[in-house]
Structure formats: C-alpha cells, structure tokens
Design a protein around this motif. Structure first.
Motif, mmCIF file in Angstrom:
data_model
loop_
_atom_site.group_PDB
_atom_site.id
_atom_site.type_symbol
_atom_site.label_atom_id
_atom_site.label_comp_id
_atom_site.label_asym_id
_atom_site.label_seq_id
_atom_site.Cartn_x
_atom_site.Cartn_y
_atom_site.Cartn_z
ATOM 1 N N PRO A 1 -33.547 -25.500 38.066
ATOM 2 C CA PRO A 1 -32.090 -25.563 37.888
ATOM 3 C C PRO A 1 -31.327 -26.205 39.058
ATOM 4 N N GLN B 1 -27.869 -27.729 38.479
ATOM 5 C CA GLN B 1 -26.806 -26.966 37.807
ATOM 6 C C GLN B 1 -25.732 -26.505 38.784
ATOM 7 N N ALA C 1 -25.766 -20.547 38.383
ATOM 8 C CA ALA C 1 -26.699 -19.856 37.497
ATOM 9 C C ALA C 1 -25.951 -19.076 36.432
ATOM 10 N N GLY D 1 -25.728 -25.805 32.978
ATOM 11 C CA GLY D 1 -26.914 -24.968 32.893
ATOM 12 C C GLY D 1 -27.119 -24.339 31.527
ATOM 13 N N ALA E 1 -28.736 -19.217 30.033
ATOM 14 C CA ALA E 1 -29.162 -20.387 30.805
ATOM 15 C C ALA E 1 -30.423 -20.061 31.591
ATOM 16 N N THR F 1 -32.730 -19.543 34.506
ATOM 17 C CA THR F 1 -32.474 -19.350 35.938
ATOM 18 C C THR F 1 -33.779 -19.268 36.711
#
Lengths: 434, 151
Positions: A357, A360, A363, B33, B143, B145
């Motif tokens: 990720p 991104q 989170a 995300g 999403a 993680t």
C-alpha cells in the motif's frame, strides 16, 4: 544495518537537480535541502535513477568478490545477459570457464532454470483448472512484480506463480552440489552474476517463497574485467571440460532479451513489453480488460530486456548482436511440454503475494477521502507547471506531500516569486526580481 | 463527511483521449486505497460507458462521487438516446458506426459489461435528448492494509 534496497544515493555527488525525481516510475524521490532522497517503501529498485543521473550520484550496492571467502564451495550463476557482454572469439564455453576461474568452484547457467520456468508456465497455460487469471504476466523481472504489488494489486492473480530462473537455477545448483561434493548445503555459496540491482533485492527479500537459495548477487560490471582477464589466459583443460558439457538450449538463452520468454512458449498470442514506463501502460490496459487477445504478457523493466540492465557493460545494441551469436550456436531446447507438470510442481510459489500500500494516501479510507479532498484543493491552487523546483516531480505530488505533512505551500518557488513580486511592486515599482 | 467529487469532460468521436475519465477515476480510487477488485469493476464499467458516449453520443461529461463505502458514477450525454433499452442490453447488439468498429470498439458488449461490473445500474434515456447512466460500485471488502513482503 541491513539495507533494504540496492539503489543508493551518494550525497556528495548529488547537486539536487530534477532529473531523477522526474524519471522515477513510483514518484519515490524528492529533493529536500538540496539533496535527493529515496522513499524506501516506494522504491522498486528499477535503476532508472541510476541511468538518468548525470552526476553519477545514484549507484547500486551490490555484493563484492570478498563474500566468496565465507563459503567452502562456491557456485556462480551465469545469466544469458552475461554472454551478451563478450564478442568474438569468446564462446559460451569460454565465458563459463573464465567465470569459474575468477574464483568459483563451479558455474551454472540460469538459462537452464529459464527452460524449467518455460515448462512450468506452459503447464499453467494449458491447465483448465488454472487458478491464475489470464493473461499470465511474467514474474521473472522483480521490478515488475513489485510494481504490480504497489500499483496494480488487482493483477497479482495474473502473475506467473513460479520461481524466477535465478531462484530455480540456484535451488538445483545447491542441491546437486551438496550431493556431488558432500558439502553441507549451508556451506555452499550460490552467487548470481547480475545485470541489475533488483535481482539483489529479490535475493534479499524473496517473493513467493520463504527463503532464497541465492547467497549473494554480484554486478556483471564487477565480474566483467575479471572474466576478461581470465579469457586472455584461458586454461585449455577447463575449456575442454565446458565444451564437453551439455549446455542450456536456445530457448533459455533467448530469455536475455525481450521477447525471448514469450517465444519459448510457442504461442502467437503473446505481448512483450520493455521499459518500465511502457510496462505501466500495458498493465493499465490489462487491468481495464482492454487486452483480451493475448494469453501471455512478458514485461521487462529495462528497455531491451535483461541485456539492458543498469549493471551491464556492453550497450544493449551490441549486446543484442552478441546474444544472438550465443542463441544461434546453442542446441535446440528439449520440448518444454515433456516436463511441464513436474516443473510446475517444483517451482510453484509457496507464499501468496500481498499488495503493497505504499502509494495510498492513508490506510483508513475515511481519512484518505479527507486527504484527497484537500489534495485536490491544493493542486488547483498550484501553478501546474510541474517544474520540479520544489523537489517533488510535479505539482500534484507536491500537493500530496503537503497533505502528508512533508512539505508546505512555501516550497513552491513559482508562488513564492509571485508573492515576492507583489511585495516589491508595492514598495519599489522599478524593482525586478528576475 | 462530504464525498470526493470528480468531474471529467468526455469528447465525442475523439478516440485518442477516450478513456481519460475512467483512468482519472481509477487513479483516485487506487490512491484512496480502495479494494483492487472494486477498483477494477468500477473502472471497467466506467470505461465502457465513457466509450459509449464517445462512439454514439458525441461526448458528454462524467461525474464521480466517492464515498467511504461506494463510488457513484454518472455518465451524461446529449446524444440520440437509446430507443430500446432491452435490445441494447443484449450481448452482441450494436449500432456502432464502422469507424468505431474498425478500431475494435462497438462489439455490442458495452451495456451488458457495465451491468456485470456494477452493483447497480440506472439508465435514464430520452430519444433525441440524451442518456444518463448511473453506475454504482460498492467497496465490499476493506482496503488492503497488509504490507507486501518488502513494505
């Protein structure tokens, strides 16, 4: 401290220009306080920054020949791109003999591992119960695998779920050497002679498997002068030994340049793409289901394939011609079908690949939405020149840095100049700041 | 909280820029995300709708609203409208002009493909006035993680 990545920055050589920040495919580099800085979680080790830096401030940390002394029995793994470094009269047998003479007890051809990967891939393509989505995307280039994890996590199920030729060759080499010499497997050192820094990262943080069988990764550029010296005083006995060996077939050697992995599969329905920025375009097409007419996609981060790696010596055009010589003089590979299922069983990844990720905003999706809203607002107020003078690759990246608390709007030189001009005009109408 | 609102123009007949709106939306979802499978469904559905507007309707505009649990995509055009929605929903049925078919578009998979990828699809069409497609895609799973091996 253990270094996570192989691409490093030499702060003394960096002048803080915008070349690398503009070239990085994941926008991982920023110039702060006049020096470039790589955001490690985003770095793919593609080496584009090494290639582009006019000041040679970027380099790859690779293993040196000094690591050889840590092992009782040493095996070098020669990749097809290594053969492409040497012109006539050097033959493949001569290159292998010379490589061994630089300090190894034996050498193995990664092209042999490549032939196994081709067999396994074929089994996967023909398997009606295949778990992998189509088109299959080659996983031999570690940069592409990392790129998929970071930017195209939806395509993780499309990756060829097998060890790379490097790993496949290393595993067999260690096992066979242990059986033949009686050495404890942990006392056998397996060294990959690599065209790129990403292979070293892949050996340090393997994907799809628990542990690697590659103990160290040495740059082709480092091995090159040593091999050259050994070629000049070639031992005829050693040469004869290698000439008598059964060497890898042409399908494996062809992997060294882009298109080789696809041709080995014997299907017309493939697409081969090279160069990280072009790879991104094609992955984009696959993700949007716009590439329905192919079953296999070969993607290499370097233009030309592995022969275009940043740690090679010969330019990729010369290398292509030289590799062609090796391909044409090699024997025809045995039919890949014959051992396909067995290869698939042996090489299949044992660990799933997780998305990364690093790109991104947050989170937490709620927080990410709030950040995105702010990012859009800031981006609209920035000049949109994408000059890079703030140290971010473009205005949007600066907006993202601001939202993440890593930069401020005052970092924008264009806006600062406008403000300054406004101040000067009210105090000294003739004054110019240019 | 307010949704993130994105707007994109869609230029009719311009195959060179066709896909820019859905690609922009996809970038935003990835940056946020959103679960990759939802990103994929949303971008495939929106791309089809966008291409429809380019081929059949002389362009229009796209309005995207991203919430914490879903994305709502409205593709609005001022084209001829769809006289028979039921027929248009059948796979393989197409009124695409030759120019579009020659480029590989117009295989008659557009609307059915949108339907397949969307969690909800509303077609508001008036012959002679235009069409508005509203595509809803829910983010079923949270999403991701979990960091990758090197993250």
């Amino acid at each position: 401290m253990e270094l996570r990545h192989s691409v490093r920055l030499d702060r003394d050589k960096c002048v803080g220009c915008t070349n690398c920040i503009k070239r990085c495919p994941t926008e991982a580099i920023r110039v702060r306080d006049g020096k470039a800085r790589i955001a490690e979680p985003r770095c793919l080790d593609c080496g584009e920054c090494i290639r582009i830096c006019p000041h040679h401030a970027k380099s790859a940390t690779m293993d040196g020949y000094d690591v050889l002394s840590r092992y009782d029995y040493r095996i070098a793994l020669a990749s097809p791109s290594l053969y492409a470094q040497f012109g006539p009269p050097a033959t493949r047998a001569m290159i292998l003999a010379a490589l061994r003479a630089t300090g190894f007890d034996d050498v193995r051809e990664v092209a042999a591992g490549a032939e196994s990967v081709t067999s396994a891939t074929l089994a996967e393509l023909l398997d009606p119960d295949r778990a992998t989505a189509l088109p299959l995307i080659s996983s031999a280039c570690p940069v592409v695998v990392r790129l998929v994890q970071m930017r195209f996590p939806g395509l993780i199920p499309n990756l060829v779920p097998f060890d790379s030729p490097m790993e496949a060759t290393a595993t067999v080499a260690r096992r066979e050497a242990a059986a033949a010499t009686g050495h404890d497997p942990s006392r056998i050192g397996v060294f990959f002679i690599s065209p790129c820094p990403a292979k070293r990262t892949a050996a340090r943080q393997p994907y799809g498997r628990e542990r690697t069988d590659v103990d160290a990764v040495i740059a082709i550029a480092d091995a090159y002068p040593r091999i050259l010296a050994c070629l000049e005083k070639m031992d005829p006995v050693a040469l004869h030994e290698f000439e008598a060996r059964t060497l890898a077939g042409r399908d494996g050697i062809r992997w060294g340049n882009i298109g080789g992995e696809s041709l080995a599969l014997g299907t017309e329905r493939f697409l081969a793409v090279d160069g990280i920025h072009s790879v991104i375009e094609i992955l984009e097409e696959i993700e949007n289901e716009r590439l329905r007419d192919v079953v296999f996609v070969e993607a290499n981060s370097c233009i030309g394939g592995c022969i275009g790696g940043v740690l090679v010596v010969a330019n990729r055009f010369t290398a292509r011609t030289r590799l062609k010589r090796s391909i044409e003089s090699a024997a025809v590979s045995p039919p890949a079908h014959d051992v396909a299922r067995e290869a698939a069983r042996l090489l299949r990844w044992t660990l799933p690949l997780a998305p990364n990720p690093a790109l991104q905003l947050d989170a937490d999706l709620e927080l990410a939405l709030a950040k995105y809203e702010r990012l859009e607002r800031i981006a609209k107020e920035l000049p949109g020149l994408d000059c890079g003078a703030c140290g971010a690759p473009d205005c949007r990246a600066l907006a993202e840095d601001i939202v993440n608390g890593e930069a401020t709007e005052q970092d924008c030189i264009v806006r600062l100049r406008e403000q300054l001009r406004g101040t000067l005009e009210t105090t000294a109408p003739e004054g110019g700041v240019d | 909280m307010l949704p993130v609102h994105l707007q994109f123009p869609i230029r009719g007949g311009d195959f060179h820029s066709a896909g820019e709106a859905s690609s922009g939306m996809k970038k935003a979802l990835s940056k946020l995300g959103v679960d990759p499978s939802a990103v994929k469904r949303a971008s495939v559905a929106m791309y089809e709708a966008e291409i429809n507007a380019v081929i059949h309707a002389g362009g229009g505009e796209a309005d995207v609203e991203i919430f914490a649990d879903r994305v709502s995509i409205v593709i609005r055009d001022h084209g001829p409208g769809i006289p028979d929605v039921g027929l248009a929903m059948q796979e393989g049925w197409s009124t695409a002009p030759d120019a579009a078919r020659e480029m590989g578009f117009g295989a008659g998979m557009g609307l059915p493909n949108i339907q397949r990828n969307a969690d909800d699809l509303t077609i508001d069409t008036r012959v002679g006035e235009g069409t508005a497609l509203t595509i809803l895609v829910r983010f079923h799973r949270p999403a991701p993680t979990a960091p990758g091996p090197e993250a």
